[in-house]
Design a protein around this motif. Sequence first.
Motif, short mmCIF file in Angstrom:
data_model
loop_
_atom_site.label_atom_id
_atom_site.label_comp_id
_atom_site.label_asym_id
_atom_site.label_seq_id
_atom_site.Cartn_x
_atom_site.Cartn_y
_atom_site.Cartn_z
N THR A 1 -6.59 -21.64 7.32
CA THR A 1 -5.16 -21.88 7.14
C THR A 1 -4.79 -23.11 6.31
N LEU A 2 -5.73 -23.97 5.98
CA LEU A 2 -5.37 -25.18 5.25
C LEU A 2 -5.31 -24.93 3.74
N VAL A 3 -4.22 -25.36 3.12
CA VAL A 3 -4.01 -25.19 1.68
C VAL A 3 -3.57 -26.53 1.09
N ASP A 4 -4.16 -26.88 -0.03
CA ASP A 4 -3.80 -28.10 -0.76
C ASP A 4 -2.40 -27.91 -1.37
N PRO A 5 -1.53 -28.90 -1.27
CA PRO A 5 -0.19 -28.79 -1.86
C PRO A 5 -0.23 -28.50 -3.36
N LYS A 6 -1.29 -28.87 -4.04
CA LYS A 6 -1.41 -28.57 -5.47
C LYS A 6 -1.44 -27.06 -5.72
N VAL A 7 -2.11 -26.33 -4.83
CA VAL A 7 -2.17 -24.87 -4.96
C VAL A 7 -0.76 -24.30 -4.84
N TYR A 8 0.00 -24.83 -3.88
CA TYR A 8 1.38 -24.38 -3.70
C TYR A 8 2.21 -24.68 -4.95
N ALA A 9 2.07 -25.88 -5.48
CA ALA A 9 2.86 -26.30 -6.64
C ALA A 9 2.50 -25.48 -7.89
N GLU A 10 1.23 -25.13 -8.04
CA GLU A 10 0.79 -24.39 -9.22
C GLU A 10 1.20 -22.92 -9.19
N ALA A 11 1.38 -22.36 -8.00
CA ALA A 11 1.77 -20.95 -7.88
C ALA A 11 3.23 -20.80 -8.28
N LYS A 12 3.49 -19.90 -9.18
CA LYS A 12 4.86 -19.66 -9.66
C LYS A 12 5.30 -18.24 -9.29
N VAL A 13 6.56 -18.11 -8.93
CA VAL A 13 7.11 -16.79 -8.64
C VAL A 13 6.89 -15.91 -9.87
N GLY A 14 6.34 -14.72 -9.64
CA GLY A 14 6.03 -13.80 -10.73
C GLY A 14 4.55 -13.77 -11.06
N ASP A 15 3.77 -14.76 -10.57
CA ASP A 15 2.32 -14.75 -10.78
C ASP A 15 1.72 -13.52 -10.10
N PRO A 16 0.65 -12.96 -10.68
CA PRO A 16 0.00 -11.81 -10.05
C PRO A 16 -0.53 -12.15 -8.65
N GLU A 17 -0.35 -11.23 -7.72
CA GLU A 17 -0.75 -11.45 -6.33
C GLU A 17 -2.24 -11.77 -6.22
N GLY A 18 -3.09 -11.04 -6.92
CA GLY A 18 -4.52 -11.27 -6.85
C GLY A 18 -4.92 -12.67 -7.29
N GLU A 19 -4.24 -13.17 -8.30
CA GLU A 19 -4.52 -14.51 -8.81
C GLU A 19 -4.16 -15.58 -7.77
N VAL A 20 -2.98 -15.41 -7.15
CA VAL A 20 -2.53 -16.39 -6.16
C VAL A 20 -3.40 -16.31 -4.90
N ARG A 21 -3.63 -15.09 -4.41
CA ARG A 21 -4.44 -14.93 -3.20
C ARG A 21 -5.87 -15.41 -3.41
N GLY A 22 -6.36 -15.35 -4.64
CA GLY A 22 -7.70 -15.83 -4.94
C GLY A 22 -7.87 -17.33 -4.70
N ARG A 23 -6.77 -18.06 -4.69
CA ARG A 23 -6.81 -19.51 -4.45
C ARG A 23 -6.47 -19.88 -3.01
N LEU A 24 -6.20 -18.86 -2.19
CA LEU A 24 -5.79 -19.08 -0.80
C LEU A 24 -6.85 -18.61 0.19
N PRO A 25 -6.95 -19.27 1.35
CA PRO A 25 -7.82 -18.75 2.41
C PRO A 25 -7.17 -17.51 3.03
N SER A 26 -7.85 -16.86 3.94
CA SER A 26 -7.33 -15.61 4.52
C SER A 26 -6.03 -15.79 5.29
N GLY A 27 -5.86 -16.89 6.01
CA GLY A 27 -4.64 -17.12 6.78
C GLY A 27 -4.56 -16.33 8.06
N GLU A 28 -5.58 -15.55 8.36
CA GLU A 28 -5.57 -14.71 9.56
C GLU A 28 -6.18 -15.45 10.74
N THR A 29 -5.35 -16.15 11.50
CA THR A 29 -5.78 -16.86 12.70
C THR A 29 -4.77 -16.68 13.81
N PHE A 30 -5.14 -17.17 14.98
CA PHE A 30 -4.24 -17.04 16.13
C PHE A 30 -3.01 -17.94 16.03
#
Length: 118
Positions: free
Chosen positions: A39-68
């Motif tokens: 679940t931990l994401v660097d704020p830089k990843v958030y800042a670099e992601a722009k609305v309209g970016d391809p989902e695969g590209e953005v998700r490739g920089r993110l962890p799964s996020g599937e936790t309790f």
Amino acid sequence: MAQRKGCLIGCGVALVVGIGLAVALLFGVSKVLDVADKTLVDPKVYAEAKVGDPEGEVRGRLPSGETFVKAALKEGGPAEPAGSTCSWYLSTSDSGDDVLRFCFKDGKLADKAEYRMK
């Protein structure tokens, strides 16, 4: 003889309780590490992601996020855009209670939001 038997029983119970506590502690530590890993994401990843970016590209920089803790991260945030699929993460910023939300629709990043966890 009876005193010795009582001492052995007491030591045995203490040993079993101690092993149980050690197992519980290891389980708790593994859950905390699991949450941090997923679940931990660097704020830089958030800042670099722009609305309209391809989902695969953005998700490739993110962890799964599937936790309790996913349900807890959802609370207090803005409404999810209709028809989108969202993922919630904790920011690695110094405050420690910032939530980063990424919402995807039609294969693109449709919305992102940053808010304080309640």
